[in-house]
Design an enzyme around this catalytic site. Structure first.
Site, PDB file in Angstrom:
ATOM      1  N   ASP A 140       8.190  -5.411  -3.353  1.00 28.34           N
ATOM      2  CA  ASP A 140       8.048  -4.003  -3.666  1.00 28.34           C
ATOM      3  C   ASP A 140       7.183  -4.222  -5.039  1.00 28.34           C
ATOM      4  O   ASP A 140       6.318  -3.479  -5.422  1.00 28.34           O
ATOM      5  CB  ASP A 140       9.088  -3.403  -3.832  1.00 28.34           C
ATOM      6  CG  ASP A 140       9.880  -2.724  -2.528  1.00 28.34           C
ATOM      7  OD1 ASP A 140       9.096  -3.107  -1.682  1.00 28.34           O
ATOM      8  OD2 ASP A 140      11.151  -2.495  -2.479  1.00 28.34           O
TER       9      ASP A 140
ATOM     10  N   TYR B  18      10.208   0.920   8.481  1.00 26.66           N
ATOM     11  CA  TYR B  18       9.806   2.124   7.961  1.00 26.66           C
ATOM     12  C   TYR B  18       8.820   2.866   9.259  1.00 26.66           C
ATOM     13  O   TYR B  18       8.100   1.802   9.805  1.00 26.66           O
ATOM     14  CB  TYR B  18       8.892   2.157   6.835  1.00 26.66           C
ATOM     15  CG  TYR B  18       9.650   1.935   5.384  1.00 26.66           C
ATOM     16  CD1 TYR B  18      10.903   1.428   5.700  1.00 26.66           C
ATOM     17  CD2 TYR B  18       9.434   2.554   4.077  1.00 26.66           C
ATOM     18  CE1 TYR B  18      11.646   1.369   4.393  1.00 26.66           C
ATOM     19  CE2 TYR B  18       9.964   2.471   3.076  1.00 26.66           C
ATOM     20  CZ  TYR B  18      11.147   1.672   3.073  1.00 26.66           C
ATOM     21  OH  TYR B  18      12.112   1.646   1.921  1.00 26.66           O
TER      22      TYR B  18
ATOM     23  N   GLU C 156       6.636  -0.218  11.089  1.00 28.42           N
ATOM     24  CA  GLU C 156       6.804  -1.628  10.674  1.00 28.42           C
ATOM     25  C   GLU C 156       7.394  -2.255  11.625  1.00 28.42           C
ATOM     26  O   GLU C 156       8.484  -2.014  12.252  1.00 28.42           O
ATOM     27  CB  GLU C 156       7.557  -1.682   9.242  1.00 28.42           C
ATOM     28  CG  GLU C 156       6.958  -0.965   8.096  1.00 28.42           C
ATOM     29  CD  GLU C 156       7.375  -1.242   6.899  1.00 28.42           C
ATOM     30  OE1 GLU C 156       6.967  -1.209   5.700  1.00 28.42           O
ATOM     31  OE2 GLU C 156       8.802  -1.261   6.880  1.00 28.42           O
TER      32      GLU C 156
END
Length: 406
Positions: A71, A348, A368
Site C-alpha cells: 500500500d 477487492y 482482484e
C-alpha cells in the site's frame, strides 16, 4: 494462455412474494483487465473501481503499484475504458496512466469514481495517507468517457483539512436520481485523523462527501464513527471503514461497509440515510449476518426499480477466497441468495452495470484474484454475469460448470 481451471458455480434460487423475482445467474465469460508485471511493467495492479453511463461507456480505474505490491509505495492511476454501446470484451482500450506520483514512498490512494448525467466522469483519490502527518484529497475529471483527463483539483480544505484522511470507496460514487436532493453527487469513504496525530486510529469511521454543483465544490456530509470513539480499537469493536453506497427507489441511500475487527462476527455492516447523506441515523446501522466476509472491501449494486440489490465480497470468515455474488429482493433487509463466482484467491471488487440494449440482466464483476495456491492480488479480472432474472412463480434449480481460460 493461462488456465485457471474448472469453476463450479453454486446457485441459491430465491423467491420474493413482494417482488416476485427469481435469480438463476451464471457467468457468461471472464477475462483479465490487468495482470501483475503487465502493462507498463507495473509490479501489481490493485483496488479495481469502475463506473458506467447511459451512453454505453464503462471506465475502470486501478492503482498501478510501480515496484511493489505494498500500500505504501509509488503508483500510477491506471485507466481502461469500454466506450462502445454494444458490449464486447474486445472493445476495452489499452491501459493509460492518468496520474503519476513519481517516486513517492506513500503515493496515490484510490478512491472512487462516478459518472454524471451530463457526461462527466470524476475520480476522487488521496495522497500520503499511510505515513504522513498531512494528507491531501483530489478529484480528476473527464468529459469524454475517460479518454482525456483534466488536471487534479485539491479539495482537501473543502472536506476537512490536511489532518483528516478521506479515502473514498473503494468503488463508485453516485448521482442521486430521486428526491431529496435529486442530482446531488455523493462519495463515501474511510475516514480518520492523519498518521502521527494523537488520535490516529481512535477516530476511524465512514464519512460521506457531496456536491450540489456538478463537482465544482464539495462538502462534508454524514459520518458513522467507530465505537468506542476516541479510543484505540480492539477485536470485535465497531470499526467501519471501506464502503460502497447505492440509491434505492425511494430516494434513500444504502451503504455496505467493511467490518474490520469483526463487530458481532465476520459480517458486513449496513447503514441507511434518508436525506441524501446529510445524516445517517444510528438506528439504521445493522449487521448483515447473511453476508459472511473477512476484513476486505466489498461492493453493492442497485439493479433496477424492483429494488433488486447485488453484493460481492470474498465469502469466507477468515480468508480472502471464494468470490461470491449475493442478492436481496427486499431492499437489503435479507440476503438469502448466493452464487460462487470463483473459489480461489479473491480480494477487492466492484460491481458495475453493463450498459446498452439487451443488457438489462447482465452485470460486470471486477475483482482482484489469483491462481489457486497463489495470492488474491495477482491480477484483476472481470466476470460478466447474466442474472437470468424472471418473474416466474416456479422454483428452478440449476448448476453450471464453467471452465475459465485466461
Amino acid at each position: 494462455m493461462m488456465t485457471k481451471g474448472s469453476l463450479v458455480l453454486y446457485f441459491s434460487i430465491i423467491f420474493s412474494s413482494s417482488a416476485e423475482l427469481f435469480l438463476n445467474p451464471f457467468v457468461e465469460e471472464e477475462f483479465i483487465l490487468w495482470n501483475k508485471r503487465g502493462d507498463g511493467d507495473v509490479d501489481h495492479f490493485r483496488i479495481p473501481i469502475a463506473t458506467w453511463n447511459e451512453r454505453g461507456a464503462i471506465v475502470a480505474v486501478s492503482e498501478a503499484r510501480k515496484s511493489t505490491s505494498a500500500d505504501r509505495s509509488a503508483k500510477f492511476l491506471a485507466v481502461r475504458r469500454m466506450a462502445h454501446s454494444v458490449w464486447s470484451k474486445d472493445a476495452w482500450s489499452p491501459t493509460m496512466f492518468i496520474e503519476n506520483d513519481g517516486f513517492a514512498s506513500d503515493g496515490v490512494n484510490l478512491g472512487a469514481v462516478l459518472s454524471t448525467t451530463n457526461g462527466t466522469t470524476i475520480v476522487v483519490y488521496g495522497t500520503c495517507m499511510h505515513t504522513c502527518p498531512k494528507t491531501r484529497t483530489f478529484t480528476m475529471t473527464s468529459h469524454d468517457d475517460g479518454l482525456t483527463w483534466g488536471e487534479p483539483v485539491d479539495i482537501t480544505e473543502q472536506i476537512g483539512g490536511v489532518y483528516e484522511i478521506f479515502a473514498g470507496g473503494p468503488g463508485y460514487g453516485i448521482q442521486k436520481r430521486h428526491d431529496p436532493h435529486q442530482g446531488r453527487l455523493i462519495f463515501c469513504g474511510w475516514n480518520c485523523t492523519a498518521p502521527f496525530s494523537d488520535d490516529h486510529g481512535k477516530t476511524t469511521g465512514v464519512k460521506c462527501i457531496y456536491s450540489d454543483d456538478e463537482g465544482m465544490r464539495w462538502k462534508s456530509g454524514a459520518w458513522i464513527p467507530g465505537i468506542p470513539y476516541g479510543q484505540e480499537k480492539a477485536a470485535h469493536d465497531f470499526t467501519p471503514s471501506e464502503n460502497q453506497l447505492v440509491e434505492l427507489s425511494d430516494g434513500s441511500i444504502l451503504i455496505t461497509t467493511r467490518n474490520d475487527v469483526g463487530y458481532h462476527g465476520p459480517y458486513r455492516v449496513l447503514a441507511r440515510s434518508f436525506d441524501a447523506i446529510e445524516t445517517i441515523p444510528s438506528n439504521t446501522i445493522t449487521i448483515a449476518t447473511d453476508l459472511v466476509t473477512p476484513g476486505c472491501a466489498g461492493s453493492l449494486l442497485y439493479v433496477d426499480e424492483r429494488d433488486l440489490l447485488l453484493h460481492s465480497n470474498p465469502f469466507n470468515s477468515t480468508q480472502r477466497i471464494n468470490m461470491s455474488l449475493s442478492w436481496s429482493t427486499d431492499g437489503g433487509r435479507t440476503w438469502p441468495g448466493h452464487m460462487q463466482v470463483y473459489p480461489g484467491p479473491s480480494g477487492y471488487s466492484t460491481l458495475v452495470r453493463i450498459p446498452g440494449e439487451g443488457n438489462r440482466n447482465r452485470i460486470g464483476l471486477l475483482y482482484e484474484t489469483g491462481d489457486n495456491g497463489g495470492t488474491s492480488i495477482e491480477m484483476i479480472a472481470m466476470a460478466v454475469i447474466n442474472l437470468n432474472v424472471t418473474g416466474s412463480q416456479s422454483l428452478r434449480k440449476k448448476g453450471t460448470v464453467l471452465r475459465r481460460y485466461f
